[in-house]
Design an enzyme around this catalytic site. Structure first.
Site, mmCIF file in Angstrom:
data_model
loop_
_atom_site.group_PDB
_atom_site.id
_atom_site.type_symbol
_atom_site.label_atom_id
_atom_site.label_comp_id
_atom_site.label_asym_id
_atom_site.label_seq_id
_atom_site.Cartn_x
_atom_site.Cartn_y
_atom_site.Cartn_z
ATOM 1 N N LYS A 128 57.720 55.527 23.889
ATOM 2 C CA LYS A 128 58.926 54.871 24.420
ATOM 3 C C LYS A 128 59.577 54.122 23.276
ATOM 4 O O LYS A 128 58.885 53.691 22.350
ATOM 5 C CB LYS A 128 58.540 53.874 25.511
ATOM 6 C CG LYS A 128 58.183 54.525 26.822
ATOM 7 C CD LYS A 128 58.352 53.527 27.932
ATOM 8 C CE LYS A 128 57.853 54.097 29.230
ATOM 9 N NZ LYS A 128 57.346 53.052 30.111
ATOM 10 N N HIS A 131 62.258 48.642 21.508
ATOM 11 C CA HIS A 131 63.601 48.087 21.688
ATOM 12 C C HIS A 131 63.646 46.618 21.287
ATOM 13 O O HIS A 131 62.636 46.036 20.888
ATOM 14 C CB HIS A 131 64.108 48.319 23.105
ATOM 15 C CG HIS A 131 63.243 47.701 24.142
ATOM 16 N ND1 HIS A 131 63.334 46.376 24.472
ATOM 17 C CD2 HIS A 131 62.245 48.215 24.897
ATOM 18 C CE1 HIS A 131 62.442 46.111 25.406
ATOM 19 N NE2 HIS A 131 61.769 47.209 25.670
ATOM 20 N N HIS A 134 61.094 43.964 22.274
ATOM 21 C CA HIS A 134 59.834 43.889 21.527
ATOM 22 C C HIS A 134 60.001 43.125 20.225
ATOM 23 O O HIS A 134 59.037 42.628 19.665
ATOM 24 C CB HIS A 134 59.301 45.297 21.228
ATOM 25 C CG HIS A 134 58.799 46.009 22.441
ATOM 26 N ND1 HIS A 134 59.318 47.191 22.875
ATOM 27 C CD2 HIS A 134 57.821 45.680 23.322
ATOM 28 C CE1 HIS A 134 58.692 47.577 23.981
ATOM 29 N NE2 HIS A 134 57.782 46.675 24.272
HETATM 30 N N1 ARG Z 1 52.950 46.911 26.568
HETATM 31 C C1 ARG Z 1 53.468 45.817 27.324
HETATM 32 C C2 ARG Z 1 54.992 45.936 27.433
HETATM 33 O O1 ARG Z 1 55.633 46.501 26.569
HETATM 34 C C3 ARG Z 1 53.125 44.467 26.719
HETATM 35 C C4 ARG Z 1 51.660 44.181 26.574
HETATM 36 C C5 ARG Z 1 51.391 42.734 26.351
HETATM 37 N N2 ARG Z 1 50.010 42.384 26.127
HETATM 38 C C6 ARG Z 1 49.070 42.376 27.053
HETATM 39 N N3 ARG Z 1 47.826 42.068 26.696
HETATM 40 N N4 ARG Z 1 49.313 42.660 28.310
HETATM 41 O O2 ARG Z 1 55.561 45.425 28.392
#
Ligand code: ARG
Length: 570
Positions: A128, A131, A134
């Site tokens: 993905k 963006h 992030h």
């Molecule tokens: N991958 C998730 C997202 O892009 C964020 C993960 C954050 N870290 C965690 N330990 N849940 O929304």
């Protein structure tokens, strides 16, 4: 360096029934320097003393014995506050001496010695787009990492990649059907996103395709080699793209253990939860009921037997406790996930591990990024890719440089530092919970409260030093030559550097450092405009040059701690 706050708490402690340590926590640095160097808010004592803050302040002022200290010049009452004005000369001497000892370690400390902080940041989802949302996690997390480290903590930066879940069953199915229609090698994430959208639509029309997708994920979880190979490919090509961005930003991680890493570590978590007696069946799924905490239930195992994002986060907590023996974990993740973290922190209380690990889980949320023209959406067709944004910022910085300083050397390198600095500083200079406005004209304004402005002040300080051709020896500095308002303001601000960094870690808020740098840059600009640094009188020149050298060092250090580089010239 003398801890002025400590000196003040000591003096107050002799006259009230509160411990020195507690008083120390109450003492503030006034926003406005005319209100003194430190302020003690007397309303903190009002309840205990059954008196109005103003009366307490007046009475205390009478009692405090200034002969006890050679650093306090005077004390004044302002409302319910007691304001302390320090003896200027002693501050100037203290700060200069400390700086001469520590150099670019000025402001560092040992408060974090033997403490370990896991920082979970960036954490994009593979296949993905990376963006702009992030970006916030990445720059806030990276900056907290550097600041904690500077204060003596051991940091472990984890990129908890979103690389597992039912969506990969879909992607595998789409790839199987149409993979050769797409040029995945040259543009992986964009092409995979297209496949994902296509297969999602196909699933809506045909239940049996959806069934195939589900089976793929089941096969993936069971280690089927075709599915596993494809998943590995998706992960590798995504990481390659992400790493390009991390390299550009200069961001590093100690671990890329993402969600997939926990596939074989969840059964233990499920067993533990089972043993706690709190894991209950609900419509074929296994959940932890959180109604008494006012929250929706936490889903541990879905009715089809697959695990969830939540379960993987719980397994990660257990793993991090055992592997890193952390003192706290910071999760730098958008506020949209508030509920998720509340839930898993609650369920983590049921895990079989030491209390210290359960108590020190902290979500560090941040707001959304909005374009000047509206919300940035990640929905189809309206994706704003971070890499394009960073490159655009660099290009815009370049054209400003072309216009202002066409003969500059290394223009590309300077443009890169300025362009990236503008984006990062824009992101970090507002409180993180506020939604951020993304406006090129504001963030690249060299006269605004921006990254380029702070960089520019630093470059200007540097060029004064270059012009002088030397940095004076500290023993030659006559501090009497720094008794003007401008110099004194700068010295006071420099003296607050360590406390500023500590405040960043108390609130997990890098904006405190960004605002500090703006203040320091403005103070130096004023000093620079009002004084000739290179001048007739050698003693004055030495003192002012040394001040310039300190400012340059601390601005550069501060920007570096935010993840921003400073060019030599610009
Ligand atoms: N991958 C998730 C997202 O892009 C964020 C993960 C954050 N870290 C965690 N330990 N849940 O929304």
């Amino acid at each position: 360096m003398k801890d002025f706050k400590k000196e003040i708490s000591k003096i107050i402690a002799k006259n009230v029934k509160i411990s020195e340590d507690e008083l120390y926590q109450f003492i503030e640095i006034p926003k406005d320097t005319t209100m003194g160097d430190y302020a003690f808010p007397c309303f903190k004592l009002a309840k205990q003393m059954h008196k109005a803050p103003q009366i307490i302040a007046t009475e205390l002022k009478e009692k405090l014995d200034l002969d006890d200290s050679d650093i306090i010049e005077k004390i004044e009452v302002a409302g319910g506050y007691l304001n302390f004005y320090l003896n200027k000369d002693s501050i100037v001497k203290e700060v200069i001496e400390e700086f001469s000892k520590k150099g670019d370690k000025f402001g560092s400390s040992k408060i974090g010695d033997n403490k370990k902080v896991v920082i979970d940041y960036s954490s994009p989802n593979i296949a993905k787009p990376f963006h702009i949302g992030h970006l916030r996690s990445t720059v806030i997390g990276a900056s907290l990492y550097k600041i904690y480290e500077f204060l003596g903590y051991k940091c472990i930066g984890v990129n908890h990649l979103g690389d597992w879940g039912t969506q990969f069953g879909k992607l595998i199915e789409g790839y199987k059907r149409w993979g050769d229609e797409y040029d995945i090698d040259s543009n992986p994430i964009e092409e995979l996103t297209k496949i994902y959208i296509r297969i999602t639509n196909a699933c809506k029309e045909d239940e049996s395709i959806l069934e195939d997708c589900r089976n793929n994920f089941k096969k993936l979880e069971d280690g089927d080699s075709y599915c596993k190979n494809l998943w590995e490919k998706f992960r590798a090509v995504s990481l390659k793209e992400f790493n390009r961005i991390y390299d550009l930003l200069g961001v590093k991680f100690d671990s890329f253990n993402g969600e997939a890493f926990y596939t074989d570590k969840m059964s233990e978590v499920i067993e533990m939860l089972d043993k706690s007696g709190k894991l209950v069946e609900s419509q074929g799924a296994k959940i932890i009921d959180l109604e008494d905490k006012g929250m929706a239930p936490c889903m541990i195992v879905k009715s089809n037997g697959s695990t969830t994002y939540d379960t993987r986060d719980l397994a990660a907590i257990l793993y991090r406790a055992r592997t890193y023996d952390y003192d706290k974990i910071l999760y730098v993740v958008a506020y949209e996930q508030n509920l998720h973290f509340k839930q898993i922190f609650e369920v983590a209380q049921l895990l079989d591990m030491d209390d210290k690990y359960k108590k020190n889980l902290e979500h560090v949320p941040f707001g959304m990024v909005r374009l000047k023209t509206g919300k940035m959406s990640t929905r189809e067709g309206n994706v704003v890719k971070l890499e394009e944004i960073l490159n655009e910022s660099i290009a815009r910085a370049k054209s400003i440089i072309e216009e202002k300083n066409p003969n500059l050397e290394n223009k590309d390198d300077v443009a890169k530092k300025v362009g990236l600095g503008a984006v990062i500083f824009n992101d970090l200079s507002n409180g993180r919970i506020k939604d951020e406005i993304f406006d090129w004209d504001i963030m690249l304004n060299f006269n605004g409260e921006t990254g380029p402005y702070v960089q520019y002040v630093c470059v200007r300080a540097n060029s004064v030093l270059e012009k002088a051709g030397y940095i004076p020896e500290v023993q030659n500095i006559n501090t009497d030559k720094l008794d003007d308002e401008d110099s004194y303001d700068i010295i006071t601000t420099l003296g607050n550097f360590a406390e500023t960094l500590e405040n960043v870690t108390k609130k997990e808020e890098p904006s405190i450092l960004a605002r500090y740098l703006i203040t320091l840059a403005k103070q130096f600009s004023s000093f620079y405009n009002n004084n000739h640094i290179i001048c007739e009188d050698k003693e004055t020149q030495d003192a002012r040059l040394y001040l310039t050298y300190m400012v340059k060092t601390i601005i550069e250090k501060g920007l570096n701690l935010l993840g921003i580089q400073v060019p030599e010239k610009m």
